[in-house]
Design a protein around this motif. Structure first.
Motif, short mmCIF file in Angstrom:
data_model
loop_
_atom_site.label_atom_id
_atom_site.label_comp_id
_atom_site.label_asym_id
_atom_site.label_seq_id
_atom_site.Cartn_x
_atom_site.Cartn_y
_atom_site.Cartn_z
N UNK A 449 -97.63 -12.33 -48.70
CA UNK A 449 -96.45 -12.79 -49.42
C UNK A 449 -96.77 -12.92 -50.89
N UNK A 450 -95.73 -12.81 -51.70
CA UNK A 450 -95.95 -12.81 -53.16
C UNK A 450 -96.60 -14.10 -53.62
N UNK A 451 -96.19 -15.23 -53.06
CA UNK A 451 -96.67 -16.52 -53.55
C UNK A 451 -97.67 -17.19 -52.61
N UNK A 452 -98.00 -16.55 -51.53
CA UNK A 452 -98.89 -17.19 -50.56
C UNK A 452 -99.45 -16.16 -49.60
N UNK A 453 -100.53 -16.55 -48.94
CA UNK A 453 -101.06 -15.71 -47.88
C UNK A 453 -100.32 -15.94 -46.59
N UNK A 454 -100.83 -15.32 -45.53
CA UNK A 454 -100.18 -15.43 -44.22
C UNK A 454 -101.21 -15.20 -43.14
N UNK A 455 -100.80 -15.46 -41.92
CA UNK A 455 -101.63 -15.23 -40.75
C UNK A 455 -100.91 -14.23 -39.85
N UNK A 456 -101.60 -13.16 -39.48
CA UNK A 456 -101.01 -12.13 -38.63
C UNK A 456 -101.42 -12.35 -37.18
N UNK A 457 -100.43 -12.44 -36.28
CA UNK A 457 -100.67 -12.61 -34.86
C UNK A 457 -100.27 -11.33 -34.13
N UNK A 458 -101.06 -10.98 -33.12
CA UNK A 458 -100.88 -9.66 -32.50
C UNK A 458 -99.85 -9.60 -31.39
N UNK A 459 -99.28 -10.74 -30.99
CA UNK A 459 -98.28 -10.74 -29.93
C UNK A 459 -98.87 -10.68 -28.54
N UNK A 460 -100.17 -10.73 -28.43
CA UNK A 460 -100.83 -10.67 -27.11
C UNK A 460 -101.44 -12.01 -26.71
N UNK A 485 -91.29 -10.79 -38.34
CA UNK A 485 -91.58 -10.14 -37.07
C UNK A 485 -90.41 -9.29 -36.63
N UNK A 486 -90.65 -8.47 -35.62
CA UNK A 486 -89.58 -7.59 -35.13
C UNK A 486 -89.48 -7.57 -33.61
N UNK A 487 -90.12 -8.56 -32.96
CA UNK A 487 -90.08 -8.62 -31.49
C UNK A 487 -89.30 -9.86 -31.06
N UNK A 488 -88.13 -9.71 -30.46
CA UNK A 488 -87.33 -10.87 -30.05
C UNK A 488 -87.92 -11.58 -28.84
N UNK A 489 -87.40 -12.78 -28.57
CA UNK A 489 -87.82 -13.53 -27.39
C UNK A 489 -89.15 -14.23 -27.53
N UNK A 490 -89.64 -14.38 -28.75
CA UNK A 490 -90.96 -14.98 -28.97
C UNK A 490 -90.81 -16.39 -29.55
N UNK A 579 -98.66 -22.86 -32.87
CA UNK A 579 -97.94 -21.95 -33.75
C UNK A 579 -98.08 -20.55 -33.18
N UNK A 580 -96.94 -19.94 -32.81
CA UNK A 580 -96.97 -18.57 -32.34
C UNK A 580 -97.06 -18.41 -30.84
N UNK A 581 -96.77 -19.46 -30.08
CA UNK A 581 -96.82 -19.36 -28.62
C UNK A 581 -96.07 -20.51 -27.99
N UNK A 582 -95.63 -20.32 -26.74
CA UNK A 582 -94.99 -21.38 -25.98
C UNK A 582 -96.03 -22.36 -25.49
N UNK A 587 -97.48 -15.11 -21.58
CA UNK A 587 -97.77 -13.86 -22.31
C UNK A 587 -96.60 -13.34 -23.12
N UNK A 588 -95.39 -13.48 -22.61
CA UNK A 588 -94.23 -12.93 -23.32
C UNK A 588 -93.79 -13.78 -24.50
N UNK A 589 -94.43 -14.95 -24.70
CA UNK A 589 -94.00 -15.85 -25.76
C UNK A 589 -94.75 -15.67 -27.07
N UNK A 590 -95.87 -14.92 -27.06
CA UNK A 590 -96.72 -14.84 -28.25
C UNK A 590 -96.00 -14.10 -29.38
#
Length: 607
Positions: A449-460, A485-490, A579-582, A587-590
């Protein structure tokens, strides 16, 4: 004046219970009163999981962040309870824990100390405690409080301390080193921070429960802070609700819990005034804004803030032959949760320097103070004047302006994970209290991001876990974050159960629309789902505001959905956050994508 975020600790005694080394309650003041005043839990056993759970819940009510646990050596009663019962408890993650090293039980007499236990004891502590995820660390350094350093390490013990430091260089030692006026900087140089356990002996004992005693305590704290800060050492200021040890020993005059020199004074006035006027204003950033309370449950000396049953009558009578041997004619109330509530009120009120619910102290807040400048008292029902009375003293004056100045342009989040690290497996919280642990191997993206970093999660299997931060059932709160993100239902943020039933705070439905699954506690509660798509591959700032009656979903600073009718509340939970999971790590929540700048507020942020 202190900063907004105070780290509140209490001295905690895990010694109540049966068997060798266990303490009872029959030699306490409260057990000699007529009628008796018992702990809310009765005469309990500290090893009982239900007792530990209740004490954690009481601590959360009192805004307590950590317990400084009394420790009397390897294999002691206290050691076994801390190691085998408290730290493994299912709700232990709601707090942090440190060791209070009871030097009088480990180092012998003041006049002829034996330091041979020191290094072996700390080797044991390192092996059994310091690596625990719930143990309090400052900048990765395990914190230890050492009792009565002013006796054992002043004019003696230098070589033993140097040996300890050389073998355990990471220790952050808070020394019980302050007693009386004119503390010297040369005393402080040995330590990372200094404090005092004994509030009574240096203020209340010589002057009683009076404003004069509180003034003296203020001078003691100022002397100590100035001296310690001059050599780069912090001060941990200290407070106590009162003192009476006549149930366990004789010779000391009790210090009742009201102000003896006030014509009208009530139970708790001593503690409230001590915190508000003396202790909280001297919280020290050089000691990470820590504040220590003597004590949570030292019933023998009647310094406890632990809840009593709360249904009994006030009394000055006891069961001695004279009827006042223990009380000395002072009155004692069956106070219930009063002291927990006072502690929360007096250690969280600084956040109210933000007056218009945008959670930043700025010119709008200054305008409110200016509009009501020198009003005294604020007229009942004049909401803006009451808000401008930041210090809750009944008027708008220089103290309120100073509090506003100290918090100028500061965000009032109780926890904030910027996620701008570049390496490692820790997501650091700005307060230093709620650092998160990376799980599954997510990747740091410093330029995402322009003003900050981020953490990338793989969805697995990638997610971040933190300790308990907030119970959504207690009152208004808000949570905001940036997500891509571009994966719904997470799921973006969820909470495990702990004590209650955890749910997903922020998530997307099967179509990618922003939603929250936090619901009211009764039957028939439903999720709140917006029509706003957030899984379109673009960055969005998303949020949830609970104002005490409605859930409000936010996207890119705009309200996108709210409850049509008021809710009676939200179901509570005291579990950890993901953060990033149920909460069940389904598995489908990540979450598949990026997260950045997650903030949690203990108030409703105005949409």
């Amino acid at each position: 004046m202190p900063p907004m975020d105070i780290m509140v600790g209490v001295y905690y005694y895990p010694w109540h219970g049966p068997g060798a080394g266990g303490h009872g309650f029959d030699d306490t003041l409260r057990d000699h009163l007529v009628p008796k005043q018992a702990p809310a839990l009765g005469h309990y056993n500290n090893a009982d999981p239900a007792v530990i759970e209740n004490h954690i819940q009481q601590s959360l009510r009192g805004n307590i962040d950590f317990w400084a646990c009394s420790w009397w050596g390897p294999g002691s009663y206290e050691d076994n309870v801390i190691r085998n019962n408290i730290l493994p408890h299912a709700l232990a993650g709601n707090l942090k824990y440190v060791i209070l090293y009871e030097s009088v039980g480990r180092l012998g007499s003041f006049s002829d100390p034996d330091y041979s236990n020191l290094v072996p004891d700390f080797s044991y502590l390192q092996e059994n405690f310091f690596g625990n995820p719930h143990y309090l660390k400052i900048d990765g350094r395990p914190v230890v409080f050492i009792y009565l350093t002013r006796e054992y390490f002043r004019g003696q013990g230098d070589s033993a301390l140097a040996d300890l430091r050389s073998r355990f260089p990471a220790l952050y030692i808070v020394a019980d080193d302050v007693f009386g006026r004119y503390y010297r900087s040369s005393y402080a140089t040995k330590w990372d921070a200094v404090t005092a356990y004994d509030v009574y002996g240096q203020s209340l004992r010589p002057l009683g429960s009076t404003r004069a005693a509180l003034s003296r305590l203020g001078l003691i704290l100022s002397d100590a802070r100035n001296a310690a800060n001059s050599v780069g050492v912090g001060l941990v200021p200290f407070a106590s609700p009162g003192f009476n040890d006549r149930g366990v020993r004789s010779g000391h005059t009790g210090a009742p819990r009201y102000l003896e020199d006030e014509f009208i004074s009530f139970e708790g006035d001593l503690f409230r005034t001590m915190l508000r006027d003396v202790v909280v204003p001297r919280v020290d950033p050089q000691a990470r804004n820590m504040l220590l309370i003597t004590s949570f449950n030292e019933w023998h000396e009647d310094t406890q803030i632990e809840a009593t049953v709360g249904t009994g009558v006030e009394t000055s009578d006891d069961d001695s032959a004279t009827g006042v041997e223990y009380t000395q004619g002072d009155s004692y109330s069956d106070y219930g949760t009063l002291y927990l509530d006072i502690l929360r009120q007096e250690t969280t009120f600084l956040r109210s320097a933000e007056l218009d619910n945008d959670c930043t102290s700025n010119f709008a807040d200054f305008s409110a103070v200016a509009d009501h400048w020198l009003e005294s008292p604020c007229n009942e029902g004049n909401d803006w004047c009451e808000q401008a009375d930041i210090d809750r003293m009944g008027d708008v004056d220089m103290r309120d302006l100073l509090l506003l100045n100290m918090n100028w342009l500061k965000d009032c989040a109780i926890a904030r994970w910027r996620l701008n690290e570049t390496e490692g497996d820790i997501a650091y919280d700005s307060s230093g209290i709620y650092n998160g642990l990376l799980n599954g191997g997510p990747s740091w993206m410093p330029q995402a991001r322009e003003s900050s970093g981020a953490l990338e999660l793989d969805g697995n299997d990638d997610y971040v876990s933190t300790d308990f931060v907030l119970d959504p059932g207690i009152g208004p709160f808000s949570v905001f974050m940036w997500a891509k993100g571009d994966s719904p239902g997470r799921v973006l943020i969820s909470q495990t159960d702990g004590f209650g039933f955890g749910r997903s705070w922020l998530a997307t439905d099967a179509s990618g629309r922003l939603m929250t699954d936090l619901r009211h506690p009764g039957r028939g509660g439903t999720a709140l789902i917006s029509d706003c798509l957030v899984t379109d591959g673009n960055w969005h700032e998303i949020g949830l505001v609970w104002d005490g009656s409605c859930r409000i979903l936010m996207v890119d600073s705009a309200e996108v959905e709210r409850d049509a009718t008021s809710l009676p509340g939200l179901a509570g939970a005291t579990g950890v956050l993901y953060f990033g999971a149920a909460k069940d790590l389904a598995p489908a929540s990540f979450w598949a994508g990026l997260l950045s700048d997650i903030r949690i507020y203990e108030q409703a942020i105005a949409p």
